[in-house]
Design a protein around this motif. Structure first.
Motif, short mmCIF file in Angstrom:
data_model
loop_
_atom_site.label_atom_id
_atom_site.label_comp_id
_atom_site.label_asym_id
_atom_site.label_seq_id
_atom_site.Cartn_x
_atom_site.Cartn_y
_atom_site.Cartn_z
N PRO A 1 3.02 7.51 -0.56
CA PRO A 1 3.48 8.09 0.70
C PRO A 1 4.63 7.28 1.29
CG PRO A 1 1.39 6.96 1.03
CD PRO A 1 1.68 6.93 -0.45
N GLY A 2 5.42 7.93 2.12
CA GLY A 2 6.50 7.25 2.82
C GLY A 2 7.77 7.16 1.99
N MET A 3 7.71 6.43 0.94
CA MET A 3 8.84 6.27 0.01
C MET A 3 8.25 6.23 -1.38
SD MET A 3 11.45 3.05 -0.33
CE MET A 3 12.80 3.61 0.67
N ASP A 4 8.73 7.09 -2.25
CA ASP A 4 8.14 7.15 -3.59
C ASP A 4 8.73 6.08 -4.51
OD1 ASP A 4 10.60 8.08 -4.50
OD2 ASP A 4 9.90 10.10 -4.92
N GLY A 5 8.12 5.96 -5.67
CA GLY A 5 8.51 4.94 -6.62
C GLY A 5 9.92 5.09 -7.15
N MET A 6 10.40 6.32 -7.29
CA MET A 6 11.77 6.53 -7.77
C MET A 6 12.79 5.99 -6.77
SD MET A 6 11.54 7.52 -10.80
CE MET A 6 13.25 7.88 -11.14
N ALA A 7 12.54 6.18 -5.48
CA ALA A 7 13.44 5.64 -4.46
C ALA A 7 13.41 4.11 -4.49
CB ALA A 7 13.05 6.16 -3.08
N LEU A 8 12.23 3.54 -4.69
CA LEU A 8 12.14 2.08 -4.79
C LEU A 8 12.82 1.56 -6.05
CD1 LEU A 8 8.56 1.33 -3.50
CD2 LEU A 8 10.68 0.34 -2.65
N LEU A 9 12.68 2.29 -7.13
CA LEU A 9 13.35 1.90 -8.37
C LEU A 9 14.87 1.89 -8.18
CD1 LEU A 9 12.95 1.14 -11.34
CD2 LEU A 9 13.02 3.58 -11.88
N GLU A 10 15.39 2.88 -7.50
CA GLU A 10 16.82 2.92 -7.22
C GLU A 10 17.23 1.74 -6.32
OE1 GLU A 10 19.87 5.88 -4.93
OE2 GLU A 10 18.34 6.79 -6.21
N HIS A 11 16.40 1.44 -5.32
CA HIS A 11 16.66 0.29 -4.45
C HIS A 11 16.70 -1.00 -5.28
CE1 HIS A 11 16.47 -2.35 -0.96
NE2 HIS A 11 15.49 -3.00 -1.58
N ALA B 1 0.80 -1.22 0.00
CA ALA B 1 0.00 0.00 0.00
C ALA B 1 0.84 1.27 0.00
CB ALA B 1 -0.95 0.00 1.19
N ASP B 2 2.13 1.16 0.24
CA ASP B 2 2.99 2.34 0.20
C ASP B 2 4.43 1.90 -0.06
OD1 ASP B 2 4.25 1.63 2.69
OD2 ASP B 2 2.64 2.63 3.78
N GLY B 3 5.30 2.87 -0.21
CA GLY B 3 6.67 2.57 -0.55
C GLY B 3 7.43 1.80 0.52
N ARG B 4 7.20 2.12 1.77
CA ARG B 4 7.91 1.41 2.84
C ARG B 4 7.50 -0.06 2.90
NH1 ARG B 4 7.42 6.49 6.35
NH2 ARG B 4 9.46 7.41 6.03
N GLN B 5 6.21 -0.31 2.75
CA GLN B 5 5.73 -1.69 2.76
C GLN B 5 6.31 -2.46 1.57
OE1 GLN B 5 1.49 -2.52 1.92
NE2 GLN B 5 1.46 -3.50 3.95
N ALA B 6 6.37 -1.81 0.43
CA ALA B 6 6.94 -2.45 -0.76
C ALA B 6 8.41 -2.77 -0.54
CB ALA B 6 6.78 -1.54 -1.97
N ARG B 7 9.16 -1.85 0.05
CA ARG B 7 10.58 -2.11 0.29
C ARG B 7 10.77 -3.29 1.25
NH1 ARG B 7 15.65 1.83 1.09
NH2 ARG B 7 17.12 0.20 1.68
N GLN B 8 9.94 -3.37 2.27
CA GLN B 8 10.02 -4.50 3.21
C GLN B 8 9.81 -5.82 2.47
OE1 GLN B 8 7.06 -3.43 6.10
NE2 GLN B 8 8.54 -2.36 7.41
N GLN B 9 8.82 -5.85 1.57
CA GLN B 9 8.56 -7.07 0.82
C GLN B 9 9.71 -7.39 -0.13
OE1 GLN B 9 4.60 -7.72 -0.67
NE2 GLN B 9 3.76 -6.31 0.83
N LEU B 10 10.28 -6.37 -0.74
CA LEU B 10 11.42 -6.58 -1.64
C LEU B 10 12.63 -7.09 -0.88
CD1 LEU B 10 10.99 -3.39 -3.79
CD2 LEU B 10 10.75 -5.75 -4.60
#
Length: 86
Positions: free
Chosen positions: A60-70, A36-45
């Motif tokens: 919210p929390g962490m945007d898609g560009m930050a996740l893409l970089e991760h 549901a948000d960037g932080r939750q997605a990062r945890q799953q990744l």
């Protein structure tokens, strides 16, 4: 199309978008997870690998560009589809 037994992550803060994409991608052998948000997605990744990530740019929390970089730094073989309504 993702391979059979593919793990797919849908990261979008809009519940109806997540549900619609999850429903549209339901196929035998696909394991679909949602965030549901960037932080939750990062945890799953960080908890496991994914073959495909459908990624909203504005969350919210962490945007898609930050996740893409991760993803680029930690899982460069993961395929990514960027979603945005903006």
């Amino acid at each position: 199309m993702p391979k059979s037994n593919a793990r797919i992550l849908i990261a979008d803060d809009e519940v109806y978008i997540r549900q619609g994409l999850e429903e549209a991608l339901q196929r035998p052998g696909y394991r679909i997870h949602t965030a549901a948000d960037g932080r939750q997605a990062r945890q799953q990744l960080e908890a496991g690998t994914y073959d495909l990530v459908l990624l909203d740019l504005r969350m919210p929390g962490m945007d898609g560009m930050a996740l893409l970089e991760h993803l680029r730094d930690n899982a460069p073989d993961t395929q990514v589809i960027i979603l945005t309504a903006h």
